[in-house]
Scaffold this active site. Structure first.
Site, PDB file in Angstrom:
ATOM      1  N   CYS A  83       9.508   1.747   3.578  1.00  0.00           N
ATOM      2  CA  CYS A  83      10.423   0.743   4.208  1.00  0.00           C
ATOM      3  C   CYS A  83      11.867   1.173   4.368  1.00  0.00           C
ATOM      4  CB  CYS A  83      10.263  -0.540   2.887  1.00  0.00           C
ATOM      5  SG  CYS A  83      11.153  -0.077   1.374  1.00  0.00           S
ATOM      6  N   LYS A 130      -1.085  -7.247  -9.462  1.00  0.00           N
ATOM      7  CA  LYS A 130      -2.199  -7.406  -8.414  1.00  0.00           C
ATOM      8  C   LYS A 130      -1.830  -6.259  -7.385  1.00  0.00           C
ATOM      9  CE  LYS A 130      -3.074  -8.385  -4.774  1.00  0.00           C
ATOM     10  NZ  LYS A 130      -3.292  -7.281  -3.830  1.00  0.00           N
ATOM     11  N   GLU A 154      -5.062  -4.089  -2.222  1.00  0.00           N
ATOM     12  CA  GLU A 154      -6.321  -3.682  -2.373  1.00  0.00           C
ATOM     13  C   GLU A 154      -6.802  -2.324  -1.333  1.00  0.00           C
ATOM     14  OE1 GLU A 154      -4.608  -6.077  -0.873  1.00  0.00           O
ATOM     15  OE2 GLU A 154      -5.448  -6.688   0.995  1.00  0.00           O
ATOM     16  N   PHE A 176       0.718  -1.206  -0.013  1.00  0.00           N
ATOM     17  CA  PHE A 176       0.027  -0.026  -0.080  1.00  0.00           C
ATOM     18  C   PHE A 176       0.860   1.103   0.149  1.00  0.00           C
ATOM     19  CE2 PHE A 176       0.882  -0.038   4.568  1.00  0.00           C
ATOM     20  CZ  PHE A 176       0.855   1.251   4.802  1.00  0.00           C
ATOM     21  N   SER A 234       5.001  -7.120   3.772  1.00  0.00           N
ATOM     22  CA  SER A 234       5.603  -7.326   4.931  1.00  0.00           C
ATOM     23  C   SER A 234       6.380  -8.783   4.987  1.00  0.00           C
ATOM     24  CB  SER A 234       4.345  -7.341   5.816  1.00  0.00           C
ATOM     25  OG  SER A 234       3.623  -8.512   5.527  1.00  0.00           O
TER      26      SER A 234
END
Ligand code: NAD
Length: 495
Positions: A287, A179, A182, A155, A232
């Site tokens: 990150c 993908k 979401e 995200f 993650s």
């Protein structure tokens, strides 16, 4: 300025056509500053993943035979289209992800940099060869594309991270399926609308929205040859093991808890400015955010004073409003988790020097806001010291010598980044030579490699061998073919 995007229903892009998913489940997308639902994304089904992979497989035959000089042409167009749409893309990132408009804009620019590098594919994909490896025998190495490859993204960088993969994959002759997260699927939808205009043949690019079930369908599909993942660590491990067990190549970038060491000879004004941005920029959801500051010797007092003052004065608010330095975190769950982790830190002996919890932002009482938080006396061996928080929380530790500080850095399970602040060349060399991290910053707080260098996570921050970006991207998305050839040699006596 404050606007709220109209609620949007997101579509999949399969075989060059935008399609409404037949999935019965969908996921709400929130604006984290207002807590409003701004879009819904389908949980695409196994069948939809299968259709996307089949459409890509069909496109692959002629795409791989398209000369590389032609394959990069739509990428040049995509770069121009993304640049022309930068303000709108940046607004979308802020609306669905929460970071400030300036941060969103910079994120897109870092993504576009990867397109520029991948446009050099005619040179980057070159193999090598030797004449006469034995008398009259030559040997060549060619790089060939794999076929259909997929990426699953997180995200926190909805515009940039898909571009760590897409440009290299398609320029190398593969078909690419994405993908997106979401939680932030609107930016990618916009980027794929632009990619459609850029003129990629149908099926070369595919987009399927969804969560875990959609990911599993990708991981199990026999015609997906390679999977790139960023997210993650627990999910990275899962994806790496399931993808490789299914015979695919995988590169999986995981979580982080990045330390920065501050020596007494550092320029404290610059160090504080840089580290405050690293720890609290993007609400700590990078990150490469610094989440642990290790002061050495006399650096402790001055740095603590300066960083706590900075944390208290940072303006938190809606990322589209002028003058805001820090937006909300991504979700209500994330906010609650971060607040809970501060308590865990206290239970494990830390002291809250600046508490960013329980503060509202005017006009945004439902938003997922936290203010910068600074924790003192964090014990290097505590569980809290090793837990990824992924929020605007900086933990302070102390060491008496640079050697002891490096020991603390090297005892960590993550290895995404380590930074040093000093004016000593010798200390800088000692640090970069001995530290266990794949991205190292000297007097820098976010050592994000340029697109022509690999994004080199180590330890629990990366699973695989070839990283994202640059030459690593080219190697990951191609396989090498070695040809050894002998031809009749009558002609050889003619010169
Ligand atoms: P996440 O792991 O929750 O999700 C990442 C992706 O995996 C999403 O697309 C999601 O749909 C999918 N996913 C989630 N759970 C899954 C499951 N059980 N099975 C299969 N797929 C699943 O990560 P996030 O919260 O979106 O992103 C934040 C994390 O990403 C942080 O840990 C951060 O450190 C990390 N990150 C790492 C890098 C890096 O370069 N190492 C870069 C950016 C973010």
């Amino acid at each position: 300025m404050m606007t709220v995007a109209a609620k949007q229903e997101l579509l999949n892009y399969i075989g060059g056509t935008w399609a409404r998913s037949k999935a019965s489940d969908s996921l709400d997308v929130y604006n984290p500053a207002t807590a409003e639902v701004i879009a819904t994304a389908p949980q695409s089904t196994r069948d939809e993943v299968d259709s996307a992979v089949k459409a890509s497989l069909e496109a692959f035959g002629s795409w791989r035979m398209t000369p590389v000089t032609e394959r990069v042409q739509p990428l040049f167009k995509l770069k121009a289209l993304l640049e022309a749409n930068l303000p709108e893309l940046a607004r979308t990132i802020t609306e669905e992800c929460g970071k400030t408009y300036k941060e969103s804009y910079a994120e897109m620019q870092r993504g576009i940099e990867n397109i520029e590098v991948a446009c050099g594919m005619p040179s980057m994909i070159q193999g090598y060869n030797n004449e006469d490896i034995a008398r009259g025998i030559d040997e060549h190495m060619f790089r060939q594309p794999l076929g259909v490859v997929a990426a699953i993204t997180p995200f926190n960088f909805p515009g940039m991270i898909p571009l760590w993969f897409l440009p290299y994959a398609v320029a190398a002759g593969n078909c690419f399926l994405l993908k997106p997260s979401e939680k932030v699927p609107m930016t990618t939808q916009h980027m794929f609308r632009l990619a459609e205009q850029a003129g990629f043949p149908k099926g070369v690019l595919g987009l399927v929205n969804g969560g875990k079930e959609t990911v599993d369908a990708i991981l199990d599909h026999p015609d997906v040859r390679a999977v790139s993942f960023v997210g993650s660590t627990p999910v990275a491990k899962y994806i790496y093991s399931r993808a490789t067990a299914n015979g695919k190549r995988a590169q999986c970038q995981g979580g982080a808890k990045n330390p920065a060491v501050i020596l007494p000879d550092a320029d404290m004004e610059m160090t504080t400015r840089i580290l405050a941005d690293s720890a609290f920029g993007c609400a700590g959801q990078r990150c490469l955010a610094t989440s642990v500051a290790i002061t050495v010797g006399d650096a402790r007092e001055e740095f603590t004073e300066r960083i706590t003052a900075d944390a208290q004065s940072r303006r938190v608010g809606y990322g589209l409003d002028d003058g805001v330095a820090m937006g909300p975190v991504i979700s209500a769950e994330s906010k609650a988790r971060i607040e809970g982790l501060v308590d865990v830190g206290v239970q494990q002996g830390a002291e809250v020097l600046v508490d960013g919890r329980g503060k509202e932002v005017d006009g945004f009482k439902d938003g997922y806001f936290l203010h910068p938080t600074v924790m003192g006396n964090v014990a290097p061996g505590s569980e809290f010291a090793h837990t990824e928080i992924f929020g605007p929380v900086l933990s302070m530790m102390h060491a008496n010598t640079v050697e002891k500080a490096i020991e603390i850095v090297n005892a960590r399970k993550f290895g995404n980044q380590a930074c040093l602040f000093t004016s000593s060349g010798s200390a800088a060399r000692q640090f970069r030579y001995t530290v266990r991290a794949g991205n190292v910053g000297i007097n820098l707080g976010v050592a994000a490699p340029m697109a022509f260098f690999p994004f080199s996570g180590w330890g629990e921050s990366f699973f695989g061998d070839l990283h994202a970006q640059g030459r690593h991207g080219v190697e990951f998305y191609t396989e090498t073919k070695v040809v050894v050839e002998r031809w009749p040699k009558e002609w050889s006596r003619t010169f």
